[in-house]
Scaffold this motif. Structure first.
Motif, PDB file in Angstrom:
ATOM      1  N   ASN A  54     -17.558  17.357 -13.139  1.00 18.04           N
ATOM      2  CA  ASN A  54     -16.533  18.173 -13.805  1.00 18.04           C
ATOM      3  C   ASN A  54     -16.941  18.669 -15.180  1.00 18.04           C
ATOM      4  OD1 ASN A  54     -15.013  17.644 -11.529  1.00 18.04           O
ATOM      5  ND2 ASN A  54     -13.799  16.070 -12.517  1.00 18.04           N
ATOM      6  N   VAL A  55     -18.238  18.771 -15.435  1.00 16.89           N
ATOM      7  CA  VAL A  55     -18.724  19.353 -16.687  1.00 16.89           C
ATOM      8  C   VAL A  55     -20.052  20.040 -16.390  1.00 16.89           C
ATOM      9  CG1 VAL A  55     -19.920  17.275 -17.498  1.00 16.89           C
ATOM     10  CG2 VAL A  55     -19.130  18.944 -19.145  1.00 16.89           C
ATOM     11  N   ASN A  59     -23.379  21.874 -20.979  1.00 15.57           N
ATOM     12  CA  ASN A  59     -22.503  21.289 -21.986  1.00 15.57           C
ATOM     13  C   ASN A  59     -22.829  19.831 -22.288  1.00 15.57           C
ATOM     14  OD1 ASN A  59     -21.028  23.606 -22.501  1.00 15.57           O
ATOM     15  ND2 ASN A  59     -19.633  23.210 -20.806  1.00 15.57           N
ATOM     16  N   LEU A  60     -23.910  19.336 -21.695  1.00 10.49           N
ATOM     17  CA  LEU A  60     -24.360  17.969 -21.972  1.00 10.49           C
ATOM     18  C   LEU A  60     -25.545  18.017 -22.923  1.00 10.49           C
ATOM     19  CD1 LEU A  60     -24.345  16.471 -18.363  1.00 10.49           C
ATOM     20  CD2 LEU A  60     -22.612  16.162 -20.139  1.00 10.49           C
ATOM     21  N   SER A  61     -25.792  16.914 -23.602  1.00  7.55           N
ATOM     22  CA  SER A  61     -26.988  16.854 -24.441  1.00  7.55           C
ATOM     23  C   SER A  61     -28.210  17.052 -23.541  1.00  7.55           C
ATOM     24  CB  SER A  61     -27.049  15.533 -25.199  1.00  7.55           C
ATOM     25  OG  SER A  61     -26.786  14.439 -24.364  1.00  7.55           O
ATOM     26  N   PRO A  62     -29.275  17.652 -24.064  1.00  3.09           N
ATOM     27  CA  PRO A  62     -30.443  17.995 -23.245  1.00  3.09           C
ATOM     28  C   PRO A  62     -31.079  16.784 -22.565  1.00  3.09           C
ATOM     29  CG  PRO A  62     -30.609  18.984 -25.429  1.00  3.09           C
ATOM     30  CD  PRO A  62     -29.444  18.042 -25.468  1.00  3.09           C
ATOM     31  N   CYS A  63     -31.627  17.035 -21.396  1.00  3.97           N
ATOM     32  CA  CYS A  63     -32.357  16.008 -20.648  1.00  3.97           C
ATOM     33  C   CYS A  63     -33.841  16.173 -20.982  1.00  3.97           C
ATOM     34  CB  CYS A  63     -32.101  16.167 -19.160  1.00  3.97           C
ATOM     35  SG  CYS A  63     -32.789  14.849 -18.151  1.00  3.97           S
ATOM     36  N   PRO A  90     -17.079  16.733 -27.325  1.00  5.21           N
ATOM     37  CA  PRO A  90     -15.750  17.079 -26.805  1.00  5.21           C
ATOM     38  C   PRO A  90     -15.773  17.516 -25.331  1.00  5.21           C
ATOM     39  CG  PRO A  90     -16.016  17.973 -28.998  1.00  5.21           C
ATOM     40  CD  PRO A  90     -17.360  17.422 -28.596  1.00  5.21           C
ATOM     41  N   GLU A  91     -16.870  18.088 -24.866  1.00  2.00           N
ATOM     42  CA  GLU A  91     -16.955  18.547 -23.475  1.00  2.00           C
ATOM     43  C   GLU A  91     -16.845  17.393 -22.478  1.00  2.00           C
ATOM     44  OE1 GLU A  91     -18.536  21.610 -26.074  1.00  2.00           O
ATOM     45  OE2 GLU A  91     -19.107  19.522 -25.874  1.00  2.00           O
TER      46      GLU A  91
END
Length: 111
Positions: A54-55, A59-63, A90-91
């Motif tokens: 669901n995101v 919108n996540l920190s880089p892998c 917040p995401e």
């Protein structure tokens, strides 16, 4: 902010998390022992595996390459990450985060 976590026994819990900390720290601070994180968040053991739904991945920190290498070694699926490498933003408030740390990661490949 609140995070929605799915524990290994499929129980939904909500925990308070501070932006800027890692997801692993947030889970451990909440007293949940489902993510051992035996390397103490150094991205080397793979025991803090989570699936984040669901995101958007953007919108996540880089892998980073080190995490990618561990995920590949574990045979982890597309939506899986190491909680020690995911920063609270917040995401994540709308995300559904399944804790996989103590189960066999390859059982969740492709999910």
């Amino acid at each position: 902010m609140m995070l929605k976590l799915i524990l290994p026994e499929d129980k939904l819990v909500k925990v308070q998390a501070e932006p800027g900390y890692s997801l692993l720290v947030a889970v451990q601070d909440a007293g949940i022992d489902a993510l051992p994180g035996i390397c103490n968040g150094c991205c080397s053991c793979g025991t803090c595996l989570v699936r984040i739904d669901n995101v958007s991945e953007q919108n996540l920190s880089p892998c980073y390459p080190g995490e990618q290498q561990i995920l590949k070694k574990l045979g982890a699926g597309q939506k899986t990450r190491l909680a020690c490498q995911v920063m609270i933003t917040p995401e994540l408030e709308d995300a559904q985060i399944t804790l996989l740390g103590k189960v066999r990661p390859s059982d969740h490949a492709g999910n």
